[in-house]
Motif scaffolding. Sequence first.
Motif, mmCIF file in Angstrom:
data_model
loop_
_atom_site.group_PDB
_atom_site.id
_atom_site.type_symbol
_atom_site.label_atom_id
_atom_site.label_comp_id
_atom_site.label_asym_id
_atom_site.label_seq_id
_atom_site.Cartn_x
_atom_site.Cartn_y
_atom_site.Cartn_z
ATOM 1 N N ASP A 452 8.404 -20.643 -26.923
ATOM 2 C CA ASP A 452 9.168 -21.378 -25.908
ATOM 3 C C ASP A 452 10.025 -20.424 -25.077
ATOM 4 N N ALA A 453 10.591 -19.410 -25.761
ATOM 5 C CA ALA A 453 11.418 -18.422 -25.051
ATOM 6 C C ALA A 453 10.577 -17.629 -24.051
ATOM 7 N N VAL A 454 9.333 -17.274 -24.453
ATOM 8 C CA VAL A 454 8.437 -16.525 -23.552
ATOM 9 C C VAL A 454 8.138 -17.360 -22.310
ATOM 10 N N ILE A 455 7.814 -18.635 -22.536
ATOM 11 C CA ILE A 455 7.485 -19.511 -21.394
ATOM 12 C C ILE A 455 8.697 -19.651 -20.479
ATOM 13 N N GLU A 456 9.866 -19.844 -21.084
ATOM 14 C CA GLU A 456 11.091 -19.981 -20.284
ATOM 15 C C GLU A 456 11.314 -18.729 -19.431
ATOM 16 N N ASP A 457 11.154 -17.540 -20.051
ATOM 17 C CA ASP A 457 11.369 -16.289 -19.310
ATOM 18 C C ASP A 457 10.348 -16.117 -18.184
ATOM 19 N N CYS A 458 9.072 -16.469 -18.484
ATOM 20 C CA CYS A 458 8.024 -16.307 -17.468
ATOM 21 C C CYS A 458 8.241 -17.260 -16.293
ATOM 22 N N VAL A 459 8.478 -18.533 -16.604
ATOM 23 C CA VAL A 459 8.656 -19.535 -15.546
ATOM 24 C C VAL A 459 9.849 -19.165 -14.659
ATOM 25 N N ASN A 460 10.956 -18.799 -15.279
ATOM 26 C CA ASN A 460 12.151 -18.482 -14.499
ATOM 27 C C ASN A 460 12.048 -17.123 -13.818
ATOM 28 N N GLY A 461 11.256 -16.220 -14.418
ATOM 29 C CA GLY A 461 11.036 -14.914 -13.785
ATOM 30 C C GLY A 461 10.261 -15.057 -12.484
ATOM 31 N N VAL A 462 9.314 -15.997 -12.458
ATOM 32 C CA VAL A 462 8.462 -16.200 -11.283
ATOM 33 C C VAL A 462 9.119 -17.134 -10.267
ATOM 34 N N GLY A 463 9.816 -18.165 -10.797
ATOM 35 C CA GLY A 463 10.390 -19.184 -9.908
ATOM 36 C C GLY A 463 9.403 -20.331 -9.713
ATOM 37 N N VAL A 464 9.925 -21.495 -9.313
ATOM 38 C CA VAL A 464 9.099 -22.700 -9.243
ATOM 39 C C VAL A 464 9.270 -23.369 -7.884
ATOM 40 N N GLU A 465 8.153 -23.706 -7.252
ATOM 41 C CA GLU A 465 8.190 -24.437 -5.977
ATOM 42 C C GLU A 465 8.485 -25.906 -6.292
ATOM 43 N N ILE A 466 9.660 -26.351 -5.904
ATOM 44 C CA ILE A 466 10.155 -27.662 -6.349
ATOM 45 C C ILE A 466 9.329 -28.834 -5.829
ATOM 46 N N ASN A 467 8.694 -28.686 -4.658
ATOM 47 C CA ASN A 467 7.972 -29.815 -4.068
ATOM 48 C C ASN A 467 6.537 -29.960 -4.565
ATOM 49 N N THR A 468 6.033 -28.977 -5.316
ATOM 50 C CA THR A 468 4.649 -29.092 -5.818
ATOM 51 C C THR A 468 4.569 -28.981 -7.341
ATOM 52 N N ALA A 469 5.643 -28.532 -7.993
ATOM 53 C CA ALA A 469 5.591 -28.282 -9.448
ATOM 54 C C ALA A 469 5.431 -29.582 -10.240
ATOM 55 N N SER A 470 4.678 -29.493 -11.331
ATOM 56 C CA SER A 470 4.520 -30.642 -12.234
ATOM 57 C C SER A 470 5.782 -30.795 -13.077
ATOM 58 N N ALA A 471 5.947 -31.974 -13.675
ATOM 59 C CA ALA A 471 7.126 -32.209 -14.529
ATOM 60 C C ALA A 471 7.189 -31.216 -15.705
ATOM 61 N N PRO A 472 6.049 -30.902 -16.405
ATOM 62 C CA PRO A 472 6.145 -29.929 -17.504
ATOM 63 C C PRO A 472 6.621 -28.557 -17.045
ATOM 64 N N LEU A 473 6.232 -28.161 -15.820
ATOM 65 C CA LEU A 473 6.674 -26.863 -15.295
ATOM 66 C C LEU A 473 8.166 -26.907 -14.966
ATOM 67 N N LEU A 474 8.608 -27.970 -14.328
ATOM 68 C CA LEU A 474 10.037 -28.116 -13.997
ATOM 69 C C LEU A 474 10.894 -28.161 -15.257
ATOM 70 N N ALA A 475 10.356 -28.767 -16.330
ATOM 71 C CA ALA A 475 11.120 -28.894 -17.578
ATOM 72 C C ALA A 475 11.427 -27.541 -18.207
ATOM 73 N N ARG A 476 10.648 -26.506 -17.846
ATOM 74 C CA ARG A 476 10.856 -25.161 -18.400
ATOM 75 C C ARG A 476 11.879 -24.354 -17.611
ATOM 76 N N VAL A 477 12.373 -24.916 -16.513
ATOM 77 C CA VAL A 477 13.353 -24.191 -15.688
ATOM 78 C C VAL A 477 14.712 -24.224 -16.396
ATOM 79 N N SER A 478 15.413 -23.112 -16.317
ATOM 80 C CA SER A 478 16.745 -22.993 -16.917
ATOM 81 C C SER A 478 17.618 -24.178 -16.546
ATOM 82 N N GLY A 479 18.240 -24.807 -17.571
ATOM 83 C CA GLY A 479 19.174 -25.900 -17.321
ATOM 84 C C GLY A 479 18.545 -27.278 -17.230
ATOM 85 N N LEU A 480 17.190 -27.348 -17.128
ATOM 86 C CA LEU A 480 16.520 -28.648 -17.019
ATOM 87 C C LEU A 480 15.854 -29.028 -18.335
#
Length: 542
Positions: A452-480
Amino acid sequence: MPIISRYRKEVTGGLDDTQLRNLDERLSYLRELEDRRETILNSIREQEKLTPELEKQIVTAETKTALEDLYLPYKPKRRTKAQIAREAGLERLADMLFADPSLTPETEAKNFINAEHKIEDEKAALEGAKQILMERFSEDATLLEKLRHFLRSEAYLKSEVIPGKEKEGEKFRDYFEHKEPFSGVPSHRALAMFRGRNVGMLTIAFTLETDLEPGQKHPCELMVGQFWNIEDAGRAADAWLLECVRWAWRVKLATHLETDLLSDLRERSEADAIDVFALNLKDLLLAAPAGQKATIGLDPGLRTGVKVAVIDATGKVLDHGTIFPTPPQNRLHEAELTLVAMCKKHGVNLIAIGNGTGSRETEKFVKDVLKAHKEIQAQPVMVNEAGASVYSASEFASKELPDYDVTIRGAISIARRLQDPLAELVKIEPKSIGVGQYQHDVSQSRLAKSLDAVIEDCVNGVGVEINTASAPLLARVSGLNQSIANNIVEYRNSVGGLRDRKQLKDVPRLGAKAFEQAAGFLRIAKGDNPLDASAVHPESYA
C-alpha cells in the motif's frame, strides 16, 4: 508521508519517501519497545523485586530481545518444577551445593527430606534442587546473549525430510538433506524450508559443522559451565553440578534459543521477501505508459479462445469479441479477418497481448497478421496480465463495466494497463498482482502495509488528473480515502468536471486538512489556473 516528503522538505532536510518510511517503521518499533519496557517495570515493581541495577539495565535495553531476556526470571509462569521445589524449601540445598561444591550432595540432601511436600528421599531432594539451578542457569540475560551470538555465527541450519514423506514432499527435495551456515541462509531458501516444515514435510534444526562424538559436550554446554564457574575439579558435588548444566542446556536453553533464532530468521526473510515485492510492484506501476492511443487488448487462451476488446484513447470500450487462432480450434483465417476489421474500423495504434497461457501462440498470430497487412500500423506489446482475472471478478469491475462478461473485462484491463499501468493497476488488490515469491508465507499485514505504501508513493509521485481518474486511483492520493474519492467522482459528474482546485473544497467530507494533504497531487490539465496542472501546491501560488 507524500506531503511531508514533497512539500515539507525544509523541515525534514530533504528526506525522501523511502527514508521517511524507514523512520516511520523505526518509530513504531521504538514505541512498542517503550510500552513493553513500562509493562515489564510495572510487573517487577509489583513483585517487589526491582533493584536499582535491574531498573538501569531495563531502561537502557535497546532491543525487544534484550528486554525479554532481562524479564525472563520475573515473568509470571505456570507452576514449574522449580517453583514446586522452592515451595518445598529446596532452594537452600541448591544454594549450598552451588556455593560449596566440596559438600556431598547425598549427605546434604538427607536434611531436606519432607514427607509433607512429597520429598521422600535424597534422590527427590536433589532432583528438586537440580530443577531450581536449571531454571537459574537458563535465565541470565548476559549468558543468553553470549549463547545467541555464538549460535548466530557458528551454528548450521539443517533440514531433513520426515521419513515416509519423500514422495509427497517431492518439491522440497533440495532440502531433504540440507545443511548450511545459519548466518548466510538467504531469505528465499529460509522461506522454502519454513514452508516445508509448515506443511509437515521437513524438520529444521540447529547443528554444528561436525557431529558430536559420543560423550563429547556441546560447545554451548561448556559455555554455560564456564559462565557459572562450574568445572570437574574432583570435588564431591562437581559431577552433580555438571549434570545440572547439561540439563539446563538440553532442556531449557537449546529449545528456547533455537525458537528465538528461527523466529529472527523468519522475520528477516519475510522482510527481504516483502522488499522484493515492493521493488517489483514499483517497477510495474511506474512502467512507461503507452499514452492515449486506440488499443486492442487480447486476453490469450487455448481451449476457450482469445478474448478481444477495443478501447479508445480515453479507455472507453468500443468493441469486443472472441477469436480462436490457437490450438485446438486453429480458426486462423476467421480470427485474422476479425482482427483486421477491428484495427481498420477503430484506427488501432497498439495491440496489448496478455502474457498468460497461450500468449506465445497469440503473439505469433498477431505478428503474422501485421506482416500480411502492412496497411495496419499497430504495434504489438506483451503486457503483464497478473491480477487481471481478479479485477474482472471484482465488485469495482462489475460497477465500472456492468455490460460486459467477466472474460471480456480481463481483455479491457489488459488494454488499459498498456495505456496507463498505474491508473489500471491501482484497481487491483496489490497482493493479487503477483510480483514476488512466497506471498502466502509472509506476514499478510506487513505485506499489505508495504505494498500500500508503494502504491501511495507511486500515485502521489506521478500525480493524478482529477477529471479523468477513477475512484480507486483517487483513493490512493494523500489525504483521501475511498468514500471521499467516490464523493469527488459524484461531484465531478454533477458539475461537468472541475475547472479549479478550489472547487475541491465543495466536495462533501473533503475538509481543510484533506485539501492541504491532497491538493498538490491532484491536477487539472485545462483548468482556469495554469498552476493547477502542475505539482505546485496551492499554498505556494502567491
